[in-house]
Design an enzyme around this catalytic site. Structure first.
Site, mmCIF file in Angstrom:
data_model
loop_
_atom_site.group_PDB
_atom_site.id
_atom_site.type_symbol
_atom_site.label_atom_id
_atom_site.label_comp_id
_atom_site.label_asym_id
_atom_site.label_seq_id
_atom_site.Cartn_x
_atom_site.Cartn_y
_atom_site.Cartn_z
ATOM 1 N N ASP A 30 0.851 -1.188 0.000
ATOM 2 C CA ASP A 30 0.000 0.000 0.000
ATOM 3 C C ASP A 30 0.888 1.241 0.000
ATOM 4 O O ASP A 30 1.883 1.308 0.711
ATOM 5 C CB ASP A 30 -0.915 0.001 1.230
ATOM 6 N N GLY A 92 -15.842 2.763 3.401
ATOM 7 C CA GLY A 92 -14.536 3.403 3.267
ATOM 8 C C GLY A 92 -13.745 2.952 2.057
ATOM 9 O O GLY A 92 -12.533 3.168 1.980
ATOM 10 N N HIS A 97 -12.169 -1.589 -7.074
ATOM 11 C CA HIS A 97 -11.690 -2.870 -7.622
ATOM 12 C C HIS A 97 -11.462 -3.737 -6.387
ATOM 13 O O HIS A 97 -10.693 -3.328 -5.489
ATOM 14 C CB HIS A 97 -10.394 -2.643 -8.418
ATOM 15 N N HIS A 99 -10.387 -5.670 -3.372
ATOM 16 C CA HIS A 99 -9.042 -5.855 -2.809
ATOM 17 C C HIS A 99 -9.148 -6.172 -1.329
ATOM 18 O O HIS A 99 -10.101 -5.790 -0.656
ATOM 19 C CB HIS A 99 -8.155 -4.624 -3.031
HETATM 20 P P1 5GP Z 1 -9.661 1.216 0.125
HETATM 21 O O1 5GP Z 1 -9.733 2.540 0.819
HETATM 22 O O2 5GP Z 1 -10.358 1.255 -1.209
HETATM 23 O O3 5GP Z 1 -10.069 0.059 0.983
HETATM 24 O O4 5GP Z 1 -8.125 0.958 -0.147
HETATM 25 C C1 5GP Z 1 -7.428 1.531 -1.192
HETATM 26 C C2 5GP Z 1 -5.986 1.552 -0.776
HETATM 27 O O5 5GP Z 1 -5.208 1.774 -1.941
HETATM 28 C C3 5GP Z 1 -5.636 2.648 0.218
HETATM 29 O O6 5GP Z 1 -5.111 2.051 1.409
HETATM 30 C C4 5GP Z 1 -4.580 3.496 -0.501
HETATM 31 O O7 5GP Z 1 -3.532 3.915 0.322
HETATM 32 C C5 5GP Z 1 -4.089 2.547 -1.598
HETATM 33 N N1 5GP Z 1 -3.667 3.203 -2.815
HETATM 34 C C6 5GP Z 1 -4.304 4.204 -3.473
HETATM 35 N N2 5GP Z 1 -3.643 4.517 -4.600
HETATM 36 C C7 5GP Z 1 -2.569 3.683 -4.654
HETATM 37 C C8 5GP Z 1 -1.496 3.518 -5.594
HETATM 38 O O8 5GP Z 1 -1.406 4.204 -6.617
HETATM 39 N N3 5GP Z 1 -0.559 2.578 -5.308
HETATM 40 C C9 5GP Z 1 -0.627 1.800 -4.182
HETATM 41 N N4 5GP Z 1 0.353 0.905 -3.997
HETATM 42 N N5 5GP Z 1 -1.625 1.915 -3.276
HETATM 43 C C10 5GP Z 1 -2.580 2.844 -3.514
HETATM 44 ZN ZN ZN Z 2 -10.132 -2.863 -11.892
#
Ligand code: 5GP
Ligand code: ZN
Length: 114
Positions: A30, A92, A97, A99
């Site tokens: 991340d 949140g 996509h 994950h």
């Molecule tokens: P969500 O908030 O959707 O559960 O998690 C998305 C995660 O993706 C966040 O923890 C954020 O820090 C991470 N993230 C967002 N953009 C990027 C990126 O360009 N590269 C990487 N490695 N992580 C990313």
């Molecule tokens: Zn995707």
């Protein structure tokens, strides 16, 4: 999905720090780690979130689940870790996509989140 950040990472169009890859799954660090170990596990096939999982496509989520213990071993998370999948706006989720966050490398609080 043309405009999906994690599809672009899977395609190598956006760089990431890869920790694990197989035919179905990519795992990378991340960009904003919330713990000493913070890895994102994504299927190479686009699914919006856990809310879009059905009996027909459940294997895509399963690809990620089978990879998680392998990644935890690679990362030395022998004393446990947390797996989180945020769903939708109230959950949140910021990247639409599917994950799974693998969080660990320290003793985490018992209150969920990171
Ligand atoms: P969500 O908030 O959707 O559960 O998690 C998305 C995660 O993706 C966040 O923890 C954020 O820090 C991470 N993230 C967002 N953009 C990027 C990126 O360009 N590269 C990487 N490695 N992580 C990313
Ligand atoms: Zn995707």
């Amino acid at each position: 999905m043309a405009d999906c950040l994690f599809c672009k990472i899977v395609a190598g169009e956006i760089p990431s720090t890869k920790v694990y890859e197989d035919a179905t799954v990519l795992a990378f660090r991340d960009v904003a780690p919330q713990a000493p170990t913070h890895i994102l596990v994504v299927p190479k096939t686009h699914v919006d979130s856990l809310d879009a999982v059905t009996i027909e496509n459940a294997a895509i989520a399963g690809w990620c689940l089978q990879a998680i213990p392998k990644i935890a071993k690679l990362e030395g998370l022998t004393n446990g870790y947390r797996v989180i999948s945020n769903v939708g706006e109230d959950g949140g989720q910021t990247v639409p996509h599917l994950h799974f966050h693998i969080i660990g490398g320290k003793k985490l609080s018992n209150h969920g989140g990171f």
